[in-house]
Write a protein that holds these residues in place. Structure first.
Motif, PDB file in Angstrom:
ATOM      1  N   PHE A 151       0.691  -1.148   0.001  1.00 33.64           N
ATOM      2  CA  PHE A 151       0.480  -0.206  -0.228  1.00 33.64           C
ATOM      3  C   PHE A 151       0.330   1.223   0.001  1.00 33.64           C
ATOM      4  CE2 PHE A 151      -2.418   3.413   2.271  1.00 33.64           C
ATOM      5  CZ  PHE A 151      -3.529   3.117   1.276  1.00 33.64           C
ATOM      6  N   SER A 152       2.349   1.572   0.850  1.00 32.15           N
ATOM      7  CA  SER A 152       2.647   2.119   0.528  1.00 32.15           C
ATOM      8  C   SER A 152       3.351   2.289   0.165  1.00 32.15           C
ATOM      9  CB  SER A 152       3.903   2.229   2.169  1.00 32.15           C
ATOM     10  OG  SER A 152       4.622   1.267   1.578  1.00 32.15           O
ATOM     11  N   LYS A 153       4.192   1.826  -1.392  1.00 29.77           N
ATOM     12  CA  LYS A 153       4.764   1.321  -2.738  1.00 29.77           C
ATOM     13  C   LYS A 153       3.067   2.249  -3.698  1.00 29.77           C
ATOM     14  CE  LYS A 153       7.875  -1.760  -2.943  1.00 29.77           C
ATOM     15  NZ  LYS A 153       8.223  -3.133  -3.626  1.00 29.77           N
ATOM     16  N   ALA A 154       1.894   1.745  -3.680  1.00 22.79           N
ATOM     17  CA  ALA A 154       0.984   2.688  -4.242  1.00 22.79           C
ATOM     18  C   ALA A 154       0.620   4.362  -4.168  1.00 22.79           C
ATOM     19  CB  ALA A 154      -0.459   1.861  -3.972  1.00 22.79           C
ATOM     20  N   GLU A 155       0.941   4.364  -2.705  1.00 24.82           N
ATOM     21  CA  GLU A 155       0.279   5.961  -2.426  1.00 24.82           C
ATOM     22  C   GLU A 155       1.664   6.599  -2.727  1.00 24.82           C
ATOM     23  OE1 GLU A 155      -0.908   7.229   2.275  1.00 24.82           O
ATOM     24  OE2 GLU A 155       0.856   6.390   2.246  1.00 24.82           O
ATOM     25  N   ASP A 156       2.759   6.213  -2.719  1.00 27.27           N
ATOM     26  CA  ASP A 156       3.816   7.039  -3.015  1.00 27.27           C
ATOM     27  C   ASP A 156       3.978   6.962  -4.865  1.00 27.27           C
ATOM     28  OD1 ASP A 156       5.534   7.301  -0.702  1.00 27.27           O
ATOM     29  OD2 ASP A 156       7.059   5.945  -0.957  1.00 27.27           O
ATOM     30  N   HIS A 157       3.559   6.482  -5.338  1.00 28.64           N
ATOM     31  CA  HIS A 157       3.145   6.689  -6.660  1.00 28.64           C
ATOM     32  C   HIS A 157       1.861   7.998  -6.447  1.00 28.64           C
ATOM     33  CE1 HIS A 157       5.127   3.340  -8.012  1.00 28.64           C
ATOM     34  NE2 HIS A 157       5.357   3.392  -8.963  1.00 28.64           N
ATOM     35  N   LEU A 158       1.314   7.261  -6.033  1.00 30.90           N
ATOM     36  CA  LEU A 158       0.211   8.817  -6.055  1.00 30.90           C
ATOM     37  C   LEU A 158       0.663   9.881  -5.515  1.00 30.90           C
ATOM     38  CD1 LEU A 158      -2.670   6.950  -4.816  1.00 30.90           C
ATOM     39  CD2 LEU A 158      -2.973   7.664  -7.249  1.00 30.90           C
ATOM     40  N   LYS A 159       1.677  10.062  -4.575  1.00 37.10           N
ATOM     41  CA  LYS A 159       2.938  11.190  -4.482  1.00 37.10           C
ATOM     42  C   LYS A 159       3.294  11.444  -5.442  1.00 37.10           C
ATOM     43  CE  LYS A 159       2.813  10.182   0.512  1.00 37.10           C
ATOM     44  NZ  LYS A 159       3.638   9.501   1.141  1.00 37.10           N
ATOM     45  N   VAL A 160       3.813  10.692  -6.021  1.00 44.11           N
ATOM     46  CA  VAL A 160       4.769  11.402  -7.514  1.00 44.11           C
ATOM     47  C   VAL A 160       4.060  12.256  -7.917  1.00 44.11           C
ATOM     48  CG1 VAL A 160       6.078  10.307  -9.488  1.00 44.11           C
ATOM     49  CG2 VAL A 160       6.599   9.256  -7.634  1.00 44.11           C
ATOM     50  N   ILE A 161       2.318  11.208  -9.366  1.00 42.20           N
ATOM     51  CA  ILE A 161       1.598  12.082  -9.674  1.00 42.20           C
ATOM     52  C   ILE A 161       1.223  13.425  -8.847  1.00 42.20           C
ATOM     53  CG2 ILE A 161      -0.467  12.087 -10.813  1.00 42.20           C
ATOM     54  CD1 ILE A 161      -0.520   9.057 -10.548  1.00 42.20           C
ATOM     55  N   GLU A 162       0.827  13.711  -7.298  1.00 35.65           N
ATOM     56  CA  GLU A 162       0.833  15.069  -6.768  1.00 35.65           C
ATOM     57  C   GLU A 162       2.684  15.944  -7.264  1.00 35.65           C
ATOM     58  OE1 GLU A 162      -1.336  16.689  -2.828  1.00 35.65           O
ATOM     59  OE2 GLU A 162       0.696  15.115  -3.182  1.00 35.65           O
ATOM     60  N   ASN A 163       2.972  15.422  -7.243  1.00 33.55           N
ATOM     61  CA  ASN A 163       4.544  15.943  -6.902  1.00 33.55           C
ATOM     62  C   ASN A 163       4.502  16.910  -8.334  1.00 33.55           C
ATOM     63  OD1 ASN A 163       7.751  16.448  -7.239  1.00 33.55           O
ATOM     64  ND2 ASN A 163       7.520  16.297  -5.461  1.00 33.55           N
ATOM     65  N   LEU A 164       4.492  16.134  -9.499  1.00 36.50           N
ATOM     66  CA  LEU A 164       4.350  16.404 -11.128  1.00 36.50           C
ATOM     67  C   LEU A 164       3.287  17.529 -11.480  1.00 36.50           C
ATOM     68  CD1 LEU A 164       5.561  12.960 -12.435  1.00 36.50           C
ATOM     69  CD2 LEU A 164       6.731  14.727 -12.263  1.00 36.50           C
ATOM     70  N   SER A 165       2.129  17.337 -11.257  1.00 39.20           N
ATOM     71  CA  SER A 165       1.182  17.928 -11.196  1.00 39.20           C
ATOM     72  C   SER A 165       1.675  19.432 -10.550  1.00 39.20           C
ATOM     73  CB  SER A 165      -0.274  17.509 -10.598  1.00 39.20           C
ATOM     74  OG  SER A 165      -0.891  16.493 -11.510  1.00 39.20           O
ATOM     75  N   GLU A 166       1.838  19.343  -9.040  1.00 37.55           N
ATOM     76  CA  GLU A 166       2.840  20.693  -9.022  1.00 37.55           C
ATOM     77  C   GLU A 166       3.534  21.027  -9.411  1.00 37.55           C
ATOM     78  OE1 GLU A 166       3.143  19.717  -4.660  1.00 37.55           O
ATOM     79  OE2 GLU A 166       1.623  19.060  -3.944  1.00 37.55           O
ATOM     80  N   PHE A 167       4.301  20.783  -9.903  1.00 40.77           N
ATOM     81  CA  PHE A 167       5.799  21.244 -10.633  1.00 40.77           C
ATOM     82  C   PHE A 167       5.569  21.536 -12.222  1.00 40.77           C
ATOM     83  CE2 PHE A 167       8.986  20.493 -14.315  1.00 40.77           C
ATOM     84  CZ  PHE A 167       9.717  21.603 -13.249  1.00 40.77           C
ATOM     85  N   THR A 168       4.412  20.733 -12.309  1.00 39.95           N
ATOM     86  CA  THR A 168       3.675  21.484 -13.834  1.00 39.95           C
ATOM     87  C   THR A 168       2.967  23.654 -13.929  1.00 39.95           C
ATOM     88  OG1 THR A 168       2.155  20.532 -14.091  1.00 39.95           O
ATOM     89  CG2 THR A 168       3.338  19.507 -14.979  1.00 39.95           C
ATOM     90  N   GLN A 169       2.170  23.017 -12.579  1.00 44.50           N
ATOM     91  CA  GLN A 169       1.656  24.117 -12.454  1.00 44.50           C
ATOM     92  C   GLN A 169       2.516  25.428 -11.854  1.00 44.50           C
ATOM     93  OE1 GLN A 169      -1.177  23.779  -9.336  1.00 44.50           O
ATOM     94  NE2 GLN A 169      -2.815  21.847 -10.252  1.00 44.50           N
ATOM     95  N   ASN A 170       3.535  24.490 -11.391  1.00 43.36           N
ATOM     96  CA  ASN A 170       4.226  26.237 -10.902  1.00 43.36           C
ATOM     97  C   ASN A 170       5.345  26.244 -12.104  1.00 43.36           C
ATOM     98  OD1 ASN A 170       3.883  25.731  -8.271  1.00 43.36           O
ATOM     99  ND2 ASN A 170       4.536  24.543  -7.537  1.00 43.36           N
ATOM    100  N   ASN A 171       5.524  25.298 -12.889  1.00 41.79           N
ATOM    101  CA  ASN A 171       6.749  25.938 -14.252  1.00 41.79           C
ATOM    102  C   ASN A 171       5.248  26.407 -15.633  1.00 41.79           C
ATOM    103  OD1 ASN A 171       8.956  25.806 -13.149  1.00 41.79           O
ATOM    104  ND2 ASN A 171       8.143  24.333 -12.647  1.00 41.79           N
ATOM    105  N   ASP A 172       4.317  26.089 -15.120  1.00 42.42           N
ATOM    106  CA  ASP A 172       3.525  26.510 -16.913  1.00 42.42           C
ATOM    107  C   ASP A 172       3.937  25.516 -18.177  1.00 42.42           C
ATOM    108  OD1 ASP A 172       2.458  28.883 -15.305  1.00 42.42           O
ATOM    109  OD2 ASP A 172       4.084  30.647 -15.890  1.00 42.42           O
ATOM    110  N   SER A 173       3.978  24.711 -17.393  1.00 44.42           N
ATOM    111  CA  SER A 173       4.180  23.374 -18.335  1.00 44.42           C
ATOM    112  C   SER A 173       3.022  22.721 -18.963  1.00 44.42           C
ATOM    113  CB  SER A 173       5.262  22.382 -17.424  1.00 44.42           C
ATOM    114  OG  SER A 173       6.357  22.966 -16.915  1.00 44.42           O
ATOM    115  N   GLU A 174       3.368  22.682 -19.906  1.00 47.89           N
ATOM    116  CA  GLU A 174       2.326  22.059 -20.649  1.00 47.89           C
ATOM    117  C   GLU A 174       2.137  19.887 -21.052  1.00 47.89           C
ATOM    118  OE1 GLU A 174      -1.076  20.036 -22.338  1.00 47.89           O
ATOM    119  OE2 GLU A 174      -1.001  22.115 -22.021  1.00 47.89           O
ATOM    120  N   LEU A 175       1.846  19.597 -19.954  1.00 48.39           N
ATOM    121  CA  LEU A 175       2.408  18.417 -19.586  1.00 48.39           C
ATOM    122  C   LEU A 175       1.324  17.321 -20.129  1.00 48.39           C
ATOM    123  CD1 LEU A 175       4.993  18.359 -16.752  1.00 48.39           C
ATOM    124  CD2 LEU A 175       5.245  18.411 -19.194  1.00 48.39           C
TER     125      LEU A 175
END
Length: 173
Positions: free
Chosen positions: A133-157
């Protein structure tokens, strides 16, 4: 380039990748091998038949990505200029977040069709442990982390998001 203390690169690795990096390449991907305690190759990463240069949009539309940081060289100025860091709140799959962010900041990507990195396979290591479960949860955190990165950097992803979600779903069904 990231090399774990118990892993190693081929003797000619730096010569090959520096030659390509000097051709205005920001990001180089190459293959890796998993090696067991008896120094036998137990797995090789998939590689294309030929080396080639590619743009990031095309890269994400193909199945070239592998999630291990050991198969990449990223120019230091890309990391510094974009303040790229491994996420601190993610224990498993933090490599994926870092690699995706680096790819989004690069213009010129080169795929080298050679296995240059030797990953020492150890039973019980985080990457070789079973799904939790913790691995699956970390994958969701990766998606959240990437979403934040794209918003903060005006990236089209949009291509990146599709790839990440597809990869996440395929790993956990």
């Amino acid at each position: 380039m990231f090399v774990d203390s118990d892993d190693w690169i081929e003797d000619y690795t730096l010569e090959h990748i520096i030659k390509e990096a000097n051709n205005n390449i920001d990001f180089i991907q190459f293959g890796f091998k998993q090696i067991n305690e008896n120094h036998e190759i137990i797995m090789k990463s998939n590689l294309p038949l030929e080396s080639f240069k590619i743009d990031k949009t095309t890269y994400f539309s193909k199945t070239l990505f592998h999630s291990a940081i050991c198969g990449y060289l990223i120019k230091t100025n890309i990391i510094r200029q974009n303040d790229l860091r491994f996420p601190e709140n993610i224990k498993y799959a933090e490599d994926q977040a870092f690699i995706f962010k680096a790819l989004m900041c690069c213009h010129n990507i080169y795929i080298l069709n050679e296995h240059l990195y030797n990953y020492r396979y150890r039973k019980g290591s985080a990457i070789n442990s079973s799904l939790t479960f913790s691995k699956a949860e970390d994958h969701l955190k990766v998606i959240e982390n990437l979403s934040e990165f794209t918003q903060n950097n005006d990236s089209e992803l949009s291509i990146l998001h599709k790839f990440v979600f597809k990869n996440f779903i395929l790993n956990y069904i």
